[in-house]
Scaffold this active site. Structure first.
Site, mmCIF file in Angstrom:
data_model
loop_
_atom_site.group_PDB
_atom_site.id
_atom_site.type_symbol
_atom_site.label_atom_id
_atom_site.label_comp_id
_atom_site.label_asym_id
_atom_site.label_seq_id
_atom_site.Cartn_x
_atom_site.Cartn_y
_atom_site.Cartn_z
ATOM 1 N N CYS A 1 -6.012 9.465 9.738
ATOM 2 C CA CYS A 1 -7.232 10.308 9.695
ATOM 3 C C CYS A 1 -8.348 9.371 9.216
ATOM 4 O O CYS A 1 -9.472 9.710 9.007
ATOM 5 C CB CYS A 1 -7.118 11.407 8.370
ATOM 6 S SG CYS A 1 -5.864 12.820 8.768
ATOM 7 N N ASP B 1 -5.554 2.330 -1.495
ATOM 8 C CA ASP B 1 -4.208 3.333 -1.456
ATOM 9 C C ASP B 1 -4.045 4.029 -2.712
ATOM 10 O O ASP B 1 -4.057 5.245 -2.666
ATOM 11 C CB ASP B 1 -3.152 2.298 -1.471
ATOM 12 C CG ASP B 1 -1.954 3.155 -0.848
ATOM 13 O OD1 ASP B 1 -2.014 4.339 -0.260
ATOM 14 O OD2 ASP B 1 -0.434 2.801 -1.071
ATOM 15 N N ASN C 1 5.569 0.757 12.448
ATOM 16 C CA ASN C 1 5.242 0.681 11.007
ATOM 17 C C ASN C 1 5.384 -0.654 10.547
ATOM 18 O O ASN C 1 5.588 -0.972 9.085
ATOM 19 C CB ASN C 1 6.493 1.504 10.206
ATOM 20 C CG ASN C 1 5.932 1.984 8.850
ATOM 21 O OD1 ASN C 1 4.800 2.151 8.707
ATOM 22 N ND2 ASN C 1 6.948 2.300 8.044
#
EC number: 4.1.1.32
Length: 618
Positions: A269, A286, A381
């Site tokens: 996002c 984070d 990832n």
């Protein structure tokens, strides 16, 4: 202490004896006896002890050196590349149920994990490491101890967290510390975890301890990251503060003014790209703690490093991260392609070799795994782990301030093609918490769910990490704001509006939304009141686009982006209402806010129709 004396060589025993904490000693003695390591090393805050861990990661083959000085690469098992949601369980007392969360009876879970971990470190070295979450010696500090037989995990934590050995000495006999016990288990010839069928990540909410076995992937093993996050959320809700999945950044206003924002965005996002806007400053990417200090919300970065996804990072779109990744600073790359000592990853914007080594072992273009899937050069990832001090845009003073920084605004970032405008401001704290934070959704792409346009509900971007009832979490949020004398403004953003398949915004437009939010925090510009909050005036944005991006911002673009899309907004209210209604224990305020927003939208529709031009509302 007698037990510890028996298990440890004198030099290591003395390091623990210097900490006056019988609770810690008892915990360590119990687990050393149970895990049965062949060797134990206790890490103090000294650079020598950190260097020892770094060297052991290479010596045991968990990391390999790359061509650039201070760069290493680590590989996880081909099937150990992400957080294991199925085997990550919250251990709760019998009878406790938490909606959306994967829970397990505590007694049962402890019995199982103890069985799996019995003697698991035979023939291995145990590292005992001390860290703190948040700055040292501050109201935000939470001490933590990590036991691991993975030098890679310990090395990662040295890059990501502040050292805490001296803090444990200073604190004396406290029970107020978090505990993490990890073993990679038996390793294969590539030094990756072998027994993935026995992979378990169990979070004991009663004893604030996390057990992790037969895995190396950072999200399952780096205790202080998302594992500790579950424990700190529980603590925050119990004690009345906020532990959040947010970035913390500084937006630079007129005349040298500094305004700090936190931001919660589900993955994909725009969280990292917002925190890394080149002309602003990053404090953290984070996790944040936010506390009420004399009536003001103040925030700290829990960490001092970044464990970031490397896929797609390229020189054009991510100049700052790109520069860091090509500097001789200490970095661990994980699950990337390596050829001739150089790391490569998907979407880096330069030619990638046709062969090399990656998470599947020896790799060549077209190689397939046993399920028949083609193996990409790097895993989607794949990660990089690096200290924040390597970033030229770091606000070092804010990172190290034990009192934290005042939060001027909180941003919630969703992803949808047709509902939320690019930026808007809430009417007040309650309106923002409910209609923005607690209503956060992100549209998944075809790659993740097989269906384009599925909207994943993810309140405050915290659903994967929640450890308390969602109702209690939202109630705490509302209460926290009510007790503040000076509340941060709340904003919602959406960078992903589309019309006829085309994006309505460009990547860097978010730099303008940030500047507008900064001006609104200080009341420097007016705004247009709409049924869903305040939106920017065209003239203000036109000026900001010119100033910030040297770009002409057209009236018709503004109108397309900021029109109020009543049918889509009403459909969203129904979706959110239907998610919360069956849960139970949800604050009444949530339904009240949604109902009021619905009424405002219906009223506006009567007057202006389904799609309302912002110019009609002036």
């Amino acid at each position: 202490m007698e037990k510890l004396k028996r298990f440890l060589p004198e030099d290591q025993y003395e390091k623990l004896a210097a900490i006056n904490n019988p609770y810690l000693h008892e915990f360590l003695a119990e687990w050393i006896e149970w895990l049965k390591p062949s060797k134990v090393f206790v890490c103090t805050d000294s650079p020598e002890d950190e260097e020892y861990v770094r060297w052991k990661a290479l010596y045991y083959g968990e990391e390999k050196m790359l061509e650039m000085p201070r760069h290493t690469v680590h590989y996880d098992n081909y099937y150990d590349q992400a957080r294991d949601k199925a085997n990550t369980k919250l251990l709760v007392p019998k009878g406790v149920t938490l909606p959306f969360l994967n829970t397990m009876d505590r007694e049962e879970g402890l019995k199982e994990i103890r069985e799996i971990m019995k003697g698991i470190m035979k023939g291995k070295e145990l590292f005992i490491c001390f860290f703190v979450l948040g700055p040292r010696n501050s109201i935000f500090t939470i001490p933590a101890v990590q036991l691991t037989d993975s030098a890679y995990v310990a090395h990662s934590e040295f890059l990501l967290y502040r050292k805490g050995y001296e803090e444990f000495k200073r604190l004396g006999p406290t029970k107020n510390f978090l505990k993490f016990v990890h073993s990679a288990g038996e390793l294969d010839e590539r030094k990756t975890s072998k027994n993935l069928d026995k992979r378990r990540i169990y979070i004991d909410l009663v004893d604030e301890t996390v057990y992790s076995a037969n895995t190396q992937y950072g999200g399952n093993t780096i205790g202080l990251k998302k594992l500790a996050f579950r424990l700190t959320i529980q603590r925050a809700v119990r004690e009345g503060w906020l532990s959040e999945h947010m970035f913390l950044m500084r937006v630079n206003g007129p005349n040298g003014r500094k305004t700090y924002f936190t931001g919660a965005y589900p993955s994909m996002c725009g969280k990292t790209s917002t925190a890394m806007i080149p002309w602003e400053n990053i404090v953290g990417d984070d996790l944040v703690f936010i506390k009420n200090v004399d009536g003001t919300a103040r925030a700290v970065n829990v960490e001092i490093g970044v464990f970031g996804i490397i896929e797609g990072i390229n020189e054009k779109d991510d100049p700052i991260i790109w520069q860091v990744l090509h500097s001789p600073v200490e970095i661990i790359f994980s699950n990337v392609l390596v050829k001739d000592g150089k790391p490569y990853w998907n979407g880096m914007g330069i030619e990638i070799p046709d062969e090399g080594e990656n998470h599947s072992g020896k790799w060549w273009r077209g190689k397939r795994d046993k399920e028949g899937n083609e193996i990409p050069p790097s895993h989607k990832n794949a990660r990089f782990t690096v200290r924040l001090e390597a970033f030229p845009n770091l606000d070092k003073e804010a990172l190290e301030n034990p009192c934290g920084v005042e939060v001027g605004g909180m941003i919630f970032g969703g992803r949808d093609p047709d509902t939320w405008p690019p930026v808007r401001e809430a009417f007040d704290w309650e309106h923002g918490v409910i209609t923005m934070g607690a209503s956060l959704e992100s549209e998944t792409t075809a790659a993740t769910l097989g269906k384009e346009g599925v909207r994943a509900f993810n309140p405050m971007s915290i659903l994967d990490f929640l450890s308390v009832h969602l109702g209690d979490y939202i109630r705490n949020y509302l209460e926290f704001g009510r007790k503040l004398k000076k509340k941060p403004k709340i904003f919602a953003v959406n960078y992903f509006l589309r019309e006829n398949g085309k994006w309505l915004n460009e990547k860097l437009d978010k730099a303008v939304w940030l500047k507008w939010m900064e001006l609104r925090v200080h009341g420097d510009v007016e705004a247009i009141e709409t049924p869903i909050g305040y939106i920017p005036k065209y003239e203000d944005l036109r000026e900001l686009f010119k100033q910030v991006l040297n770009k002409e911002y057209k009236k018709e673009d503004y109108e397309k982006q900021f029109k109020i899309r009543v049918p889509e907004l009403l459909a969203k209210i129904d979706r959110i209402w239907n998610i919360y209604e069956p849960i139970g224990n949800i604050p009444e305020e949530l339904f009240k806010q949604l109902e009021e927003e619905r009424e405002r939208l219906l009223k506006a529709r009567e007057k202006y129709g389904d799609y309302i031009s912002p110019f009609s509302l002036l």
